[in-house]
Scaffold this motif. Sequence first.
Motif, short mmCIF file in Angstrom:
data_model
loop_
_atom_site.label_atom_id
_atom_site.label_comp_id
_atom_site.label_asym_id
_atom_site.label_seq_id
_atom_site.Cartn_x
_atom_site.Cartn_y
_atom_site.Cartn_z
N LEU B 41 0.82 -1.22 0.00
CA LEU B 41 0.00 0.00 0.00
C LEU B 41 0.85 1.27 0.00
O LEU B 41 0.33 2.36 -0.20
CB LEU B 41 -0.93 0.01 1.21
CG LEU B 41 -2.01 -1.07 1.21
CD1 LEU B 41 -2.70 -1.15 2.56
CD2 LEU B 41 -3.03 -0.78 0.11
N VAL B 43 2.26 2.63 2.53
CA VAL B 43 2.09 3.41 3.77
C VAL B 43 3.14 2.90 4.76
O VAL B 43 3.32 1.70 4.89
CB VAL B 43 0.68 3.17 4.37
CG1 VAL B 43 0.52 3.90 5.69
CG2 VAL B 43 -0.39 3.58 3.39
N THR B 133 -6.33 -9.29 3.13
CA THR B 133 -6.11 -8.01 2.45
C THR B 133 -6.94 -6.91 3.10
O THR B 133 -6.49 -5.77 3.22
CB THR B 133 -6.48 -8.15 0.95
OG1 THR B 133 -5.68 -9.19 0.40
CG2 THR B 133 -6.23 -6.88 0.19
N GLU B 134 -8.14 -7.28 3.54
CA GLU B 134 -8.99 -6.29 4.21
C GLU B 134 -8.35 -5.81 5.50
O GLU B 134 -8.43 -4.64 5.86
CB GLU B 134 -10.35 -6.91 4.54
CG GLU B 134 -11.13 -7.28 3.31
CD GLU B 134 -12.52 -7.75 3.65
OE1 GLU B 134 -13.47 -7.05 3.30
OE2 GLU B 134 -12.65 -8.83 4.25
N ALA B 136 -5.10 -5.77 6.09
CA ALA B 136 -3.97 -4.92 5.70
C ALA B 136 -4.46 -3.49 5.42
O ALA B 136 -3.85 -2.52 5.86
CB ALA B 136 -3.28 -5.50 4.48
N CYS B 137 -5.58 -3.39 4.71
CA CYS B 137 -6.11 -2.06 4.37
C CYS B 137 -6.67 -1.35 5.61
O CYS B 137 -6.56 -0.13 5.73
CB CYS B 137 -7.18 -2.18 3.28
SG CYS B 137 -6.47 -2.74 1.72
N ALA B 140 -3.95 0.30 7.42
CA ALA B 140 -3.50 1.54 6.78
C ALA B 140 -4.52 2.67 6.91
O ALA B 140 -4.13 3.82 7.13
CB ALA B 140 -3.22 1.28 5.31
N THR B 141 -5.82 2.34 6.79
CA THR B 141 -6.83 3.41 6.69
C THR B 141 -7.76 3.49 7.89
O THR B 141 -8.44 4.48 8.07
CB THR B 141 -7.73 3.19 5.46
OG1 THR B 141 -8.46 1.96 5.66
CG2 THR B 141 -6.90 3.07 4.18
N GLU B 143 -10.50 2.04 8.22
CA GLU B 143 -11.93 1.98 7.87
C GLU B 143 -12.21 0.85 6.89
O GLU B 143 -11.32 0.40 6.16
CB GLU B 143 -12.43 3.32 7.35
CG GLU B 143 -11.72 3.81 6.13
CD GLU B 143 -12.24 5.17 5.67
OE1 GLU B 143 -12.53 6.03 6.51
OE2 GLU B 143 -12.34 5.36 4.44
N ILE B 144 -13.45 0.37 6.91
CA ILE B 144 -13.85 -0.76 6.08
C ILE B 144 -15.35 -0.67 5.82
O ILE B 144 -16.09 -0.10 6.63
CB ILE B 144 -13.50 -2.08 6.81
CG1 ILE B 144 -13.72 -3.30 5.90
CG2 ILE B 144 -14.31 -2.23 8.10
CD1 ILE B 144 -13.18 -4.60 6.50
N TRP B 145 -15.80 -1.25 4.69
CA TRP B 145 -17.24 -1.29 4.45
C TRP B 145 -17.83 -2.58 5.00
O TRP B 145 -17.21 -3.64 4.93
CB TRP B 145 -17.58 -1.15 2.96
CG TRP B 145 -17.17 -2.31 2.09
CD1 TRP B 145 -15.99 -2.45 1.44
CD2 TRP B 145 -17.95 -3.48 1.79
NE1 TRP B 145 -15.97 -3.65 0.76
CE2 TRP B 145 -17.15 -4.31 0.95
CE3 TRP B 145 -19.22 -3.94 2.15
CZ2 TRP B 145 -17.60 -5.53 0.46
CZ3 TRP B 145 -19.65 -5.17 1.66
CH2 TRP B 145 -18.85 -5.95 0.82
#
Lengths: 165, 411
Positions: B41, B43, B133-134, B136-137, B140-141, B143-145
């Motif tokens: 990513l 980051v 992967t979710e 990992a994201c 970094a962020t 947040e998730i849906w």
Amino acid sequence: MRKGRVWKYGDDVNTDVIFPGKYTYTPMEPPEMAQHALEDLDPEFAKKVKLGDVIVAGKNFGCGSSREQAASCLKFAGIQAVIAKSFARIFFRNAINQGLPVIQCQEAVDSLGMGDEVTIDFSQGKISGKAGEFKFPRLPDSVLGIVEAGGLIEYTKQKITSRES
Amino acid sequence: MGATFSEKILGKKAGEVVTVSPDFILSHDNSAAISQEFAKLGVEKIKNPDKLVIILDHVVPASAEKYALNHKLIREFVSQQGISNFFDIHHGICHQVFHEAGFALPGKLILGADSHTTSYGALGAFSAGIGRTEVACLWATDEIWLRVPETFRIEIQGGYAAGTFAKDLILRIIGDLGADCANYLAVEFTGAGAQNMSLAERLVLSNMAAEMGAKNGYFEPNQMVLDYLEGRAQLEFEPIFSDPDAVYERTFTFDLSDLEPQVACPHTVDNVKPIHEVAGIPIHQVLIGTCTNGRFEDLEVAAGILKNRKIHPSVRVLVIPASRQEYLRALKAGLLEVLSEAGCVILNPGCGPCLGAHQGILAPGETALSTANRNFRGRMGSRESAIYLASPATAAASALTGKIMDPREYL
């Protein structure tokens, strides 16, 4: 649009038979992951699968573990899409996030058989083959962006970059 | 119109999609693989490192060089990112350690890179499994849906019949309703039978909600849960309850008093039969442990049956306490002595052979009876092996005879 052969399986194909747990916690490169795809369901699959082939299965495909390799090993094996009557929740997310298209279409599953040749048109939401034409609904907008970006990593990278700029 | 627990905690009505920020993010031996996705990513630092909880449990201690390397990469990442909630190999199974260490809290949103993250619904949390992967994201962020799930209500009535336990109940529920009955849905366990359950019993049900396809498996937190969290909770918390007029997708009722011991037969968790239909099937290995049934209460039941008896010579019996805390409790209570005297192998806390990586792999043609949550083909070893799932009582009784055995014969 690419032609692919159908690999047909039944209901409740679980993540352990798609990608066995004994490989889950060791670092592995994509070609090796592809060699273990569906190992405990159909040992012939990894030997004979070709780029563009399609998996067609019954209900609850990908039930069980959250292991992402269950989705990515199929993608690395060359599978262009999985068509099923329904998908287990985490597998569905993992497949989207890995850029492996998942199509819910009961009619196609009921009509397609092992070895059939099919063509999938994602823009039209259509599966065609000897058995006929089958329509499938497009993905919800909330997840379409991830698929269009080529997976969650790319999607998130774009999001981070756009926030920074 | 009222709202369900899931609608309240996610802030929207069922069917809508929300972007959320979880309170804690769990991962385990898969953290090295997640860190590799994270690296892609671009980051440098994890956005909120205090939300991460990393617990090594799947192959502990490392049984081969590749596992050792995996653990080493995780330890280096933990140190480089300044992750304070790191539990190395000596703590136990993540789904036990996570609540022992006070991260599983009522009204909190917990996501984890493991399907059995549903376990913390036992304490009134919304907790769901997601992919690597979710995670990992998320690192970094932050947040998730999530899609706000519709809810199944499972009402539990009555008291346990002799020789039956929470495991028998959840196997019966999954057998009756099917392995995909709650796919994409939330489950709430309610009724007097649920309210009377101990934390250990609630954890069995919430853990195996994953085997119904559920996103989470919630119990209303009661005084027992609040007492357990006293001095343990990592954050302040506010319990969340469904409204009395909440709308449920469906309601099912199960009565504990007409339950008999249940067994999930190969190779799916919903292939459930009452014990009288499978008693007598020969087995080669018994596993008493895992995130489903490796707690003190489970070892106590098993020890009660095995006390002053010997396991059958044709069977190997592996006992794996779920955590070091549970190991110590069992040790101090003399349970491990009883189990060892009977002929059981006591292994260190961890996932053991449940996922087929080490510590008791099955050979072709072998059959195991396990207290775990999954019996998929090949999960504990050979593709040509078979796994039956049952309660610790059924496991202990079967250990004595080398065959699947009704535990009521030994009560």
